[in-house]
Design a protein around this motif. Structure first.
Motif, PDB file in Angstrom:
ATOM      1  N   GLU A  81     -27.575 -60.256  20.453  1.00 35.52           N
ATOM      2  CA  GLU A  81     -26.458 -60.946  21.081  1.00 35.52           C
ATOM      3  C   GLU A  81     -26.240 -62.321  20.458  1.00 35.52           C
ATOM      4  N   LEU A  82     -27.341 -63.031  20.197  1.00 37.71           N
ATOM      5  CA  LEU A  82     -27.233 -64.358  19.578  1.00 37.71           C
ATOM      6  C   LEU A  82     -26.612 -64.254  18.191  1.00 37.71           C
ATOM      7  N   PHE A  83     -27.049 -63.285  17.395  1.00 40.04           N
ATOM      8  CA  PHE A  83     -26.516 -63.136  16.040  1.00 40.04           C
ATOM      9  C   PHE A  83     -25.034 -62.801  16.075  1.00 40.04           C
ATOM     10  N   GLU A  84     -24.651 -61.831  16.888  1.00 43.24           N
ATOM     11  CA  GLU A  84     -23.246 -61.415  16.925  1.00 43.24           C
ATOM     12  C   GLU A  84     -22.347 -62.543  17.422  1.00 43.24           C
ATOM     13  N   ARG A  85     -22.877 -63.381  18.299  1.00 43.07           N
ATOM     14  CA  ARG A  85     -22.095 -64.495  18.821  1.00 43.07           C
ATOM     15  C   ARG A  85     -22.024 -65.655  17.819  1.00 43.07           C
ATOM     16  N   SER A  86     -23.072 -65.823  17.014  1.00 43.72           N
ATOM     17  CA  SER A  86     -23.179 -67.003  16.154  1.00 43.72           C
ATOM     18  C   SER A  86     -22.708 -66.786  14.730  1.00 43.72           C
ATOM     19  N   VAL A  87     -22.775 -65.545  14.226  1.00 44.96           N
ATOM     20  CA  VAL A  87     -22.490 -65.320  12.804  1.00 44.96           C
ATOM     21  C   VAL A  87     -21.073 -65.715  12.409  1.00 44.96           C
ATOM     22  N   PRO A  88     -20.060 -65.661  13.287  1.00 47.62           N
ATOM     23  CA  PRO A  88     -18.736 -66.144  12.859  1.00 47.62           C
ATOM     24  C   PRO A  88     -18.705 -67.631  12.539  1.00 47.62           C
ATOM     25  N   SER A  89     -19.708 -68.389  13.004  1.00 50.48           N
ATOM     26  CA  SER A  89     -19.749 -69.827  12.719  1.00 50.48           C
ATOM     27  C   SER A  89     -20.373 -70.131  11.368  1.00 50.48           C
ATOM     28  N   ALA A  90     -21.056 -69.144  10.773  1.00 52.13           N
ATOM     29  CA  ALA A  90     -21.713 -69.345   9.487  1.00 52.13           C
ATOM     30  C   ALA A  90     -20.794 -68.938   8.353  1.00 52.13           C
ATOM     31  N   VAL A  91     -20.863 -69.660   7.241  1.00 51.64           N
ATOM     32  CA  VAL A  91     -20.038 -69.358   6.069  1.00 51.64           C
ATOM     33  C   VAL A  91     -20.924 -69.265   4.842  1.00 51.64           C
ATOM     34  N   SER A  92     -20.423 -68.615   3.819  1.00 50.17           N
ATOM     35  CA  SER A  92     -21.101 -68.600   2.523  1.00 50.17           C
ATOM     36  C   SER A  92     -20.261 -69.385   1.528  1.00 50.17           C
ATOM     37  N   ILE A  93     -20.940 -69.999   0.572  1.00 47.25           N
ATOM     38  CA  ILE A  93     -20.283 -70.912  -0.372  1.00 47.25           C
ATOM     39  C   ILE A  93     -20.656 -70.526  -1.796  1.00 47.25           C
ATOM     40  N   ARG A 172      -6.017 -70.950   9.519  1.00 54.04           N
ATOM     41  CA  ARG A 172      -5.566 -70.996  10.911  1.00 54.04           C
ATOM     42  C   ARG A 172      -6.746 -71.185  11.852  1.00 54.04           C
ATOM     43  N   LYS A 173      -6.522 -71.986  12.885  1.00 57.79           N
ATOM     44  CA  LYS A 173      -7.592 -72.301  13.828  1.00 57.79           C
ATOM     45  C   LYS A 173      -8.160 -71.056  14.491  1.00 57.79           C
ATOM     46  N   ALA A 174      -7.330 -70.029  14.626  1.00 62.37           N
ATOM     47  CA  ALA A 174      -7.787 -68.808  15.301  1.00 62.37           C
ATOM     48  C   ALA A 174      -8.907 -68.124  14.533  1.00 62.37           C
ATOM     49  N   TYR A 175      -9.012 -68.403  13.219  1.00 58.47           N
ATOM     50  CA  TYR A 175     -10.045 -67.777  12.404  1.00 58.47           C
ATOM     51  C   TYR A 175     -11.377 -68.531  12.460  1.00 58.47           C
ATOM     52  N   LEU A 176     -11.389 -69.699  13.073  1.00 55.11           N
ATOM     53  CA  LEU A 176     -12.573 -70.556  13.032  1.00 55.11           C
ATOM     54  C   LEU A 176     -13.347 -70.516  14.347  1.00 55.11           C
ATOM     55  N   ARG A 177     -14.647 -70.458  14.235  1.00 47.55           N
ATOM     56  CA  ARG A 177     -15.527 -70.469  15.403  1.00 47.55           C
ATOM     57  C   ARG A 177     -16.547 -71.600  15.222  1.00 47.55           C
TER      58      ARG A 177
END
Length: 398
Positions: A81-93, A172-177
């Protein structure tokens, strides 16, 4: 001896050979039989080794029946649950030292590409990562999702001393978590942590562990000191740098930044910049592009010279007029009638040992401009303490 008494007869050599013949034949047959058995077993083994058996097929073969799993354990469900909730906040560079992502520049010169991680700071497209991830890059691409095209990022500001950089992408802000923000001041050794990033370019990867220690002081690969770091055994590998380190509530408590390794890959100890430092530096970078570097306003003696004197610490050579050090009464080198008098030798900050100028800088950078610290100094052979209110150095301290 009675010549008339009959004497036992002795077998002749020919007779002995005749009598021994059947026994020898019997023993020979046994030896030959044993040898034949050994050879047969050996040849069979050699045959089995070099000549595979002819496979037999089962036309009725079916997949195995899947065993009933039952419910996942409570801690597994919590991690998922933590991963699925948090992974949208992580990005790769992905970074490039050239302006385009190809194998060579227009002039035919090869260039370097790098990978790293980061996290969404706010809904305005602000991304936070490590300074060393984007250092020297001319092009920076940020991926929110590995299934979609990356976004070209603009560097807003960076602090080498804190190893923190701020980027901006137009999305767009809707894409950001944005990641929820926690605090590192309350961390306890042993509590669970979760690292999300792109180790070796493998996006959206999770590793887990515990906090092994806090307030760690290390040197990076360029010899720069980083202090106040969070130590963890959650796996951190190349590509994880800049990614979020989360607590069990999914709050940001640090940014993965370094590993202790002789091979360049994870060996059980990783380090993260604490979130309290990030939460202080990022607003400064957003406002001005730079972060104030707290310090005391002194010039320090060359460490090699200090070592030749048999001393250990940060030796004050010169105190800038009007600086925090001057207001606290610190002294640099001076000349008297009897000769040169050495300046104050700084050997500690708030009870933590200072063995070199790098130690002093790394410890001071943990504090904000305006905060007060207690310096342990040695003056004329006597140990003393001085309370100093930190100022903004700009380029005073060298």
């Amino acid at each position: 001896m009675d010549p008339h008494r009959p004497q036992p007869s002795r077998p002749t050599a020919a007779a002995a050979r005749v009598e021994a013949g059947p026994l020898r034949t019997f023993l020979t047959l046994i030896a030959l039989g044993t040898t034949a058995v050994v050879l047969a077993v050996g040849l069979a083994g050699v045959w089995r080794f070099f000549v595979p058996p002819v496979p037999t097929f089962d036309p009725d073969a079916e997949p195995r029946v899947v065993a009933a799993r039952g419910d996942l354990a409570a801690d597994e469900l919590a991690t998922i649950e933590l991963f699925e909730r948090s992974v949208p906040s992580a990005v790769s560079i992905v970074t490039s030292s050239a302006g385009i992502f190809q194998g060579r520049t227009a002039q035919g010169r090869a260039f370097e590409m790098g990978t790293g991680s980061g996290f969404v700071w706010n809904a305005d497209g602000i991304i936070v990562t490590n300074h060393h991830v984007i250092e020297g890059a001319r092009t920076i691409l940020v991926s929110l999702d590995e299934r979609e095209a990356p976004f070209l990022a603009t560097l807003i500001g960076s602090s080498q001393e804190h190893d923190i950089a701020v980027l901006k992408i137009d999305v767009r802000k809707a894409y950001l978590r944005p990641v929820p923000i926690g605090t590192s001041s309350e961390l306890r050794v042993g509590q669970k942590v979760f690292a999300i990033g792109a180790p070796f370019g493998l996006q959206r990867s999770l590793s887990t562990g515990v906090i092994g220690a806090t307030e760690r002081l290390i040197e990076d690969e360029n010899g720069r000191g980083l202090a106040g770091l969070v130590q963890t055994d959650a796996a951190i590998n190349p590509g994880n740098s800049g990614g979020p380190l989360l607590d069990s509530a999914g709050r940001l408590i640090g940014m993965n930044t370094a590993i202790a390794s002789r091979t360049g890959t994870f060996s059980g100890i990783g380090f993260a910049v604490p979130v309290d430092t990030i939460n202080w530096v990022v607003p400064h970078l957003l406002r001005t592009g730079t972060a104030p570097r707290p310090g005391i306003g002194v010039r320090l003696e060359d460490p090699a010279q200090v070592a030749l004197m048999g001393l250990e610490g940060a030796l004050v050579r010169y105190v800038h007029e009007g600086s925090a050090a001057a207001r606290a009464g610190l002294r640099g080198h001076s000349l008297t009638a009897s000769g040169e008098v050495l300046g104050d030798l700084i050997v500690g900050v708030n009870g933590e040992r200072v063995a070199s100028p790098d130690d002093l800088r790394a410890l001071l950078v943990r504090y904000a401009v305006g905060e007060s610290v207690t310096l342990d100094i040695v003056r004329s052979g006597r140990r003393e303490q001085r309370v100093v209110e930190l100022g903004s150095l700009e380029n005073l301290e060298r």
